[in-house]
Design a protein around this motif. Structure first.
Motif, PDB file in Angstrom:
ATOM      1  N   LEU A   6     -22.437  40.943   5.609  1.00 16.16           N
ATOM      2  CA  LEU A   6     -22.606  42.333   5.075  1.00 16.16           C
ATOM      3  C   LEU A   6     -21.896  43.367   6.065  1.00 16.16           C
ATOM      4  CD1 LEU A   6     -25.765  42.144   3.449  1.00 16.16           C
ATOM      5  CD2 LEU A   6     -23.872  41.885   2.166  1.00 16.16           C
ATOM      6  N   LEU A  15     -27.737  59.495  -1.890  1.00 17.01           N
ATOM      7  CA  LEU A  15     -28.718  58.361  -2.607  1.00 17.01           C
ATOM      8  C   LEU A  15     -29.958  58.968  -2.757  1.00 17.01           C
ATOM      9  CD1 LEU A  15     -27.397  55.419  -0.634  1.00 17.01           C
ATOM     10  CD2 LEU A  15     -26.710  55.997  -2.738  1.00 17.01           C
ATOM     11  N   SER A  27     -23.643  52.130  -4.692  1.00 18.58           N
ATOM     12  CA  SER A  27     -23.443  53.405  -4.825  1.00 18.58           C
ATOM     13  C   SER A  27     -22.685  54.140  -3.669  1.00 18.58           C
ATOM     14  CB  SER A  27     -24.761  54.222  -4.981  1.00 18.58           C
ATOM     15  OG  SER A  27     -24.628  55.555  -4.980  1.00 18.58           O
ATOM     16  N   SER A  28     -22.850  53.544  -2.437  1.00 22.42           N
ATOM     17  CA  SER A  28     -22.020  54.099  -1.387  1.00 22.42           C
ATOM     18  C   SER A  28     -20.482  53.413  -1.382  1.00 22.42           C
ATOM     19  CB  SER A  28     -22.575  53.421   0.048  1.00 22.42           C
ATOM     20  OG  SER A  28     -22.352  52.156   0.088  1.00 22.42           O
ATOM     21  N   LEU A  29     -20.335  52.397  -2.221  1.00 23.39           N
ATOM     22  CA  LEU A  29     -18.897  52.042  -2.385  1.00 23.39           C
ATOM     23  C   LEU A  29     -18.388  52.870  -3.459  1.00 23.39           C
ATOM     24  CD1 LEU A  29     -19.358  48.207  -2.272  1.00 23.39           C
ATOM     25  CD2 LEU A  29     -17.790  49.460  -0.909  1.00 23.39           C
ATOM     26  N   ARG A  84     -18.519  43.309   5.359  1.00 24.51           N
ATOM     27  CA  ARG A  84     -18.002  44.059   4.029  1.00 24.51           C
ATOM     28  C   ARG A  84     -17.702  45.582   4.270  1.00 24.51           C
ATOM     29  NH1 ARG A  84     -19.795  48.423   1.924  1.00 24.51           N
ATOM     30  NH2 ARG A  84     -22.174  47.740   2.493  1.00 24.51           N
ATOM     31  N   PRO A 133     -26.920  49.333   4.079  1.00 24.94           N
ATOM     32  CA  PRO A 133     -28.168  49.654   3.821  1.00 24.94           C
ATOM     33  C   PRO A 133     -29.167  48.440   4.518  1.00 24.94           C
ATOM     34  CG  PRO A 133     -27.062  48.849   1.867  1.00 24.94           C
ATOM     35  CD  PRO A 133     -26.117  48.802   2.958  1.00 24.94           C
ATOM     36  N   ARG A 192     -29.795  58.200   3.785  1.00 24.56           N
ATOM     37  CA  ARG A 192     -29.642  58.281   2.344  1.00 24.56           C
ATOM     38  C   ARG A 192     -29.455  59.434   1.825  1.00 24.56           C
ATOM     39  NH1 ARG A 192     -31.046  54.031  -0.632  1.00 24.56           N
ATOM     40  NH2 ARG A 192     -31.368  55.286  -2.543  1.00 24.56           N
ATOM     41  N   THR A 218     -23.688  43.528  -7.031  1.00 16.93           N
ATOM     42  CA  THR A 218     -24.121  42.402  -6.312  1.00 16.93           C
ATOM     43  C   THR A 218     -24.778  42.705  -4.754  1.00 16.93           C
ATOM     44  OG1 THR A 218     -22.195  41.236  -7.394  1.00 16.93           O
ATOM     45  CG2 THR A 218     -23.358  40.123  -5.472  1.00 16.93           C
ATOM     46  N   LEU A 219     -24.445  43.769  -4.174  1.00 14.60           N
ATOM     47  CA  LEU A 219     -24.807  44.001  -3.193  1.00 14.60           C
ATOM     48  C   LEU A 219     -26.014  45.106  -3.212  1.00 14.60           C
ATOM     49  CD1 LEU A 219     -21.413  44.728  -1.039  1.00 14.60           C
ATOM     50  CD2 LEU A 219     -22.961  42.567  -1.156  1.00 14.60           C
ATOM     51  N   GLY A 220     -26.445  45.160  -4.424  1.00 12.41           N
ATOM     52  CA  GLY A 220     -27.801  46.191  -4.536  1.00 12.41           C
ATOM     53  C   GLY A 220     -27.206  47.456  -4.755  1.00 12.41           C
ATOM     54  N   GLY A 231     -15.885  45.431   0.059  1.00  6.17           N
ATOM     55  CA  GLY A 231     -15.383  46.648   0.713  1.00  6.17           C
ATOM     56  C   GLY A 231     -14.371  47.492   0.556  1.00  6.17           C
ATOM     57  N   TYR A 280     -21.379  52.616   4.326  1.00  3.30           N
ATOM     58  CA  TYR A 280     -23.166  52.706   4.382  1.00  3.30           C
ATOM     59  C   TYR A 280     -23.565  51.064   4.511  1.00  3.30           C
ATOM     60  CZ  TYR A 280     -27.823  53.223   3.125  1.00  3.30           C
ATOM     61  OH  TYR A 280     -29.281  53.273   3.295  1.00  3.30           O
ATOM     62  N   SER A 337     -28.061  50.480  -3.593  1.00  2.77           N
ATOM     63  CA  SER A 337     -27.484  51.541  -2.572  1.00  2.77           C
ATOM     64  C   SER A 337     -26.117  51.129  -2.132  1.00  2.77           C
ATOM     65  CB  SER A 337     -28.528  51.230  -1.281  1.00  2.77           C
ATOM     66  OG  SER A 337     -29.881  51.752  -1.762  1.00  2.77           O
ATOM     67  N   ALA A 338     -25.893  49.989  -1.828  1.00  2.00           N
ATOM     68  CA  ALA A 338     -24.527  49.589  -1.464  1.00  2.00           C
ATOM     69  C   ALA A 338     -23.385  49.916  -2.513  1.00  2.00           C
ATOM     70  CB  ALA A 338     -24.634  48.114  -0.956  1.00  2.00           C
ATOM     71  N   GLU A 361     -28.872  42.552   0.401  1.00  2.00           N
ATOM     72  CA  GLU A 361     -28.851  41.926  -1.182  1.00  2.00           C
ATOM     73  C   GLU A 361     -27.562  41.407  -1.285  1.00  2.00           C
ATOM     74  OE1 GLU A 361     -30.511  44.505  -4.041  1.00  2.00           O
ATOM     75  OE2 GLU A 361     -29.939  43.242  -5.588  1.00  2.00           O
ATOM     76  N   ILE A 362     -27.733  40.222  -1.825  1.00  2.00           N
ATOM     77  CA  ILE A 362     -26.522  39.314  -2.519  1.00  2.00           C
ATOM     78  C   ILE A 362     -26.972  38.821  -3.553  1.00  2.00           C
ATOM     79  CG2 ILE A 362     -24.591  37.829  -1.953  1.00  2.00           C
ATOM     80  CD1 ILE A 362     -24.862  38.303   0.779  1.00  2.00           C
ATOM     81  N   GLU A 411     -31.812  46.840   3.347  1.00  2.00           N
ATOM     82  CA  GLU A 411     -32.033  45.811   2.452  1.00  2.00           C
ATOM     83  C   GLU A 411     -30.863  44.892   2.283  1.00  2.00           C
ATOM     84  OE1 GLU A 411     -31.540  49.339  -0.115  1.00  2.00           O
ATOM     85  OE2 GLU A 411     -32.719  48.719   1.584  1.00  2.00           O
TER      86      GLU A 411
END
Lengths: 261, 333
Positions: A146, A52, B226-228, A149, A80, A47, B219-221, A98, A78, B223-224, A84-85, A82
Motif C-alpha cells: 500500500l 475527507l 477518495s484521496s485518489l 501504491r 490511510p 483527513r 478496493t483500497l477503501g 496509484g 494519502y 478514504s484511499a 484495506e484490500i 486502515e
C-alpha cells in the motif's frame, strides 16, 4: 515552494471538538513527523487537510484552495491508517491504482505509468511477489504494497497515517529512509508516528499535537525534551546521542504527569 | 497465461455462449418448429403462424432474457464492488421489492386487467421511489452501511405491504396472480415489454459502466479511493441510480428473479483477476448467459406446467449461497 498551508483549522467529531485552530505550513524538502498521544487529533488533521472530514479554516494544497478531487490527487497522496484490500487482486494491480489520478477517462496505463509502478515496487522491495494476490500476503507485506501504491502516485506531497505500524524493524527503518529520501529529492512528507525513536532519527521536523492544538513545532532536538514528553505523553524517557543521531526511548510512566521537571 | 489475454478469452467465450443461448432460446418452445424454419421465419415478413410465434412470442422472450440477465449480472457486480461486500446483490437495495410492490398493487386493484401496461409502469415507479428513499437515508458520500441498512428496511416494508395486498386480496384469482407474478417469469411477454424496459435498462447500464474506475480505487477503501480522486457522491449516484433504472425495469417486465446478481459475479471474479472494472462486462455477459439458460431449462424441464424462472434460479442459487458462506467461513478461520 509551500506544498501545504493550513491555517486555523478546526474540526469536530460529533460534539467533541477535535481540532482547535491548527496552523502550519509544509515546504518542499521537509519530512514532518506528526506526533502526539492517542486522540490528539492526528488522523483527523490529515483527513481534514484532504477534505475527507468536514472542517473549518483554510487549507491550501500546492497554493490552491478546494481543488477538484482529481487535481488534488495529483499533488497529494494519502496513506490511510486502515489497510484495506477488498479483493484478491495482484500486488502489481494494487500499486497501479496509484496511477488513477493521472489516467483520464478510460485511458490505459502508458510507459510513464509503468515506470512509476515498477519504481515504486522496487523502492518497497515487493517485486518478488508482484503477481501474487495482495490479500494472501502478511500484514507487513500488505503495508509495503500500500505504501508502494502511494509512491506510484508520484505526488509532491505525501500524507501517511502511521505508515510504520506493523513493520519489522528493518522495514521500519527502510521506510523512514525512503520518506527522508523523498523529502531530500524535493517532496514533502507528513507522517503520523508513534515511534518517537524513528521520528527523532529521520524526520527533519516534528509537530506535537495535543488535544487538538499544536504544542510544539520544530527540529527534533528542539521539540523532544524529557519535560515535554512527560507533559504530553505522561512518560519518563531516556534521551541520548548515538553516532550523531538522537535516541529517544520512553521507559516508564511518569509519576506525576503534568508536573514537568 | 498472460492476464490480459485470459481476460479477452473469458469475454470472447462468454459472448459466444450468450449468442448461442440466444439462438437456442429462440428455437425452444411448445410449438414444434425446426431450427432452420424458425430462423427463416424470424426474418421473413409473412404473417404465417410460424412467423408470428417467432416474432411475437419467442423473440421478445429471448431479448428480455438477455437484457434482464445482463442487468442482474452487471448490477450485482457493481454493487459488490461499490459496497466491497461479496454478499451484495441487486435485491439488497430494496429496489426489487419496491418494484414488485408497485406491480402487485396494480394486480390487487385490478388496474392491470383493464390496462396491462400499468403493471410494469407501476413497478418502475416503485423502483423510483425506492431509490429516492435509499439515497435520502444514505445521505452523504461514504455511508455504504447506511445504504445496506436502508435497503434492508425498505425491502422489509415493501415485503410487508405486498403481504398485506395478498392478505386483503379481493378474490383467490387475484391472490394467485400476485403469487405467480412474484415468482418471476418471461412467459407471454411481448415486444411492448421490450420497448418499455429497454430505455431504462440501457440508461442503467451506462450509469453502472461509468462506475468502473471508481470501483477499482474503492478496493483500497473509501478514504484511499477518495484521496485518489474518486468522487464518492457521483459514484453513489451512478451505482444506486443505475441499479434502480436497470433492475427496476427488469423487475417490471420479469418479476423478481433472485440469485443471478449474486452468483454470477462470484463465479467470474477469479477468472478476471478480481478487478472490479473487469468484472463488469464479464458479469453482464455471464448474467445474460445464465438467465437465458435458466429460461431454456424451465421450458425443457416442464413444458406443460409453466415452471417459473425465479423458482429455478432460487433453487440453484440458494445452495450456491450456502456453499459461499461455508467457504468464506473456512477462509476466515
Amino acid at each position: 515552494m509551500t506544498l501545504l498551508a493550513v491555517s486555523d483549522l478546526r474540526a469536530s467529531l460529533g460534539r467533541r471538538q477535535v481540532l482547535r485552530g491548527v496552523s502550519f505550513t509544509v515546504e518542499e524538502g521537509e519530512f514532518v513527523g506528526l506526533i502526539g498521544p492517542n486522540g490528539a487529533g492526528k488522523t483527523t488533521l490529515l483527513r481534514a487537510i484532504l477534505g475527507l472530514s468536514p472542517s473549518q479554516g483554510s487549507v491550501q494544497i500546492g497554493g490552491h484552495e478546494r481543488l477538484k478531487p482529481r487535481e488534488q490527487a495529483k499533488i497529494v497522496s494519502y496513506l490511510p491508517q486502515e489497510r484495506e484490500i477488498a479483493w484478491p487482486v495482484t500486488v502489481e494491480r494494487v500499486v497501479a491504482l496509484g496511477r488513477a489520478p493521472h489516467l483520464p477517462g478510460f485511458a490505459v496505463p502508458g510507459g510513464e505509468d509503468q515506470a512509476a509502478i515498477q519504481a515504486a515496487m522496487a523502492r518497497m522491495e515487493i517485486e518478488s511477489f508482484a503477481q501474487r494476490p495482495a490479500t494472501e500476503l502478511s500484514g507487513g507485506e500488505q503495508a509495503r504494497v500500500l505504501i508502494a501504491r502511494a509512491l506510484a502516485q508520484e505526488a509532491p506531497l505525501l500524507l501517511a497515517d502511521e505508515p510504520a505500524a506493523g513493520l519489522d524493524p528493518a522495514h521500519q527503518i527502510a521506510l523512514m529512509k525512503i520518506f527522508a529520501n523523498l523529502a531530500r529529492d524535493g517532496s514533502g512528507v507528513v507522517a503520523c508516528l508513534h515511534d518517537l525513536g524513528l521520528a527523532a532519527r529521520f524526520c527533519t521536523r516534528l509537530i506535537i499535537l495535543e488535544a487538538g492544538t499544536i504544542v510544539a513545532d520544530g527540529p527534533p532536538r528542539a521539540v523532544l525534551t524529557p519535560e515535554r514528553l512527560r507533559d504530553t505523553y505522561g512518560v519518563a524517557s531516556f534521551l541520548g546521542e548515538h553516532e550523531g543521531g538522537l535516541i529517544v526511548q520512553p521507559f516508564d510512566l511518569a509519576d506525576h504527569p503534568g508536573h514537568g521537571g | 497465461m498472460n492476464e490480459a489475454l485470459r481476460y479477452k478469452l473469458v469475454l470472447a467465450v462468454l459472448s459466444i455462449g450468450v449468442f448461442a443461448l440466444f439462438l437456442v432460446s429462440l428455437a425452444t418452445g411448445p410449438a414444434a418448429i425446426g431450427f432452420a424454419d424458425s430462423m427463416r421465419a424470424l426474418f421473413s415478413s409473412d404473417a404465417y403462424e410460424i412467423g408470428l410465434i417467432m416474432r411475437e412470442i419467442r423473440l421478445p422472450r429471448a431479448i428480455l432474457g438477455l437484457m434482464v440477465g445482463a442487468t442482474l449480472g452487471l448490477s450485482g457486480a457493481v454493487l459488490q464492488g461499490y459496497l466491497r461486500n461479496p454478499l451484495a446483490e441487486p435485491g439488497l437495495l430494496g429496489i426489487s421489492a419496491s418494484a414488485s410492490l408497485g406491480a402487485v398493487l396494480t394486480i390487487y386493484t385490478g388496474v392491470s386487467l383493464a390496462f396491462p401496461l400499468a403493471l410494469p409502469m407501476a413497478a418502475l415507479a416503485g423502483a423510483g421511489i425506492a431509490v429516492l428513499v435509499v439515497r435520502a437515508m444514505a445521505g452523504g458520500a461514504g455511508g455504504t452501511l447506511s445504504i445496506i441498512l436502508a435497503g434492508i428496511a425498505l425491502s422489509a416494508f415493501a415485503g410487508a405491504m405486498t403481504s398485506l395486498a395478498l392478505n386483503l386480496s379481493p378474490n383467490p384469482f387475484a391472490a394467485m396472480e400476485i403469487v405467480f407474478w412474484m415468482l418471476g417469469s418471461l412467459t407471454d411477454r411481448s415486444m411492448v415489454h421490450v420497448w418499455l424496459a429497454a430505455p431504462f435498462m440501457l440508461l442503467g447500464w451506462v450509469m453502472l459502466a461509468l462506475t468502473a474506475r471508481a470501483l477499482d480505487a474503492l478496493t483500497l477503501g473509501v478514504s484511499a479511493a477518495s484521496s485518489l480522486g474518486v468522487d464518492l457522491r457521483r459514484t453513489q449516484f451512478l451505482a444506486v441510480g443505475g441499479t434502480a433504472a436497470s433492475v427496476g425495469a427488469a423487475t417490471a417486465v420479469a418479476g423478481a428473479i433472485g440469485f443471478i446478481g449474486l452468483i454470477v459475479p462470484h463465479i467470474l471474479r477469479p477468472l478476471v483477476g478480481s478487478m472490479p472494472s473487469r468484472l463488469l462486462p464479464a458479469s453482464a455477459l455471464g448474467g445474460a448467459a445464465m438467465l437465458l439458460a435458466a429460461d431454456i431449462l424451465v421450458r425443457l424441464i416442464a413444458p406443460e406446467r409453466d415452471l417459473k424462472l425465479g423458482v429455478l434460479t432460487a433453487m440453484v442459487g440458494a445452495p450456491f449461497f450456502l456453499w459461499l458462506i461455508w467457504r468464506s467461513r473456512r477462509t476466515m478461520v
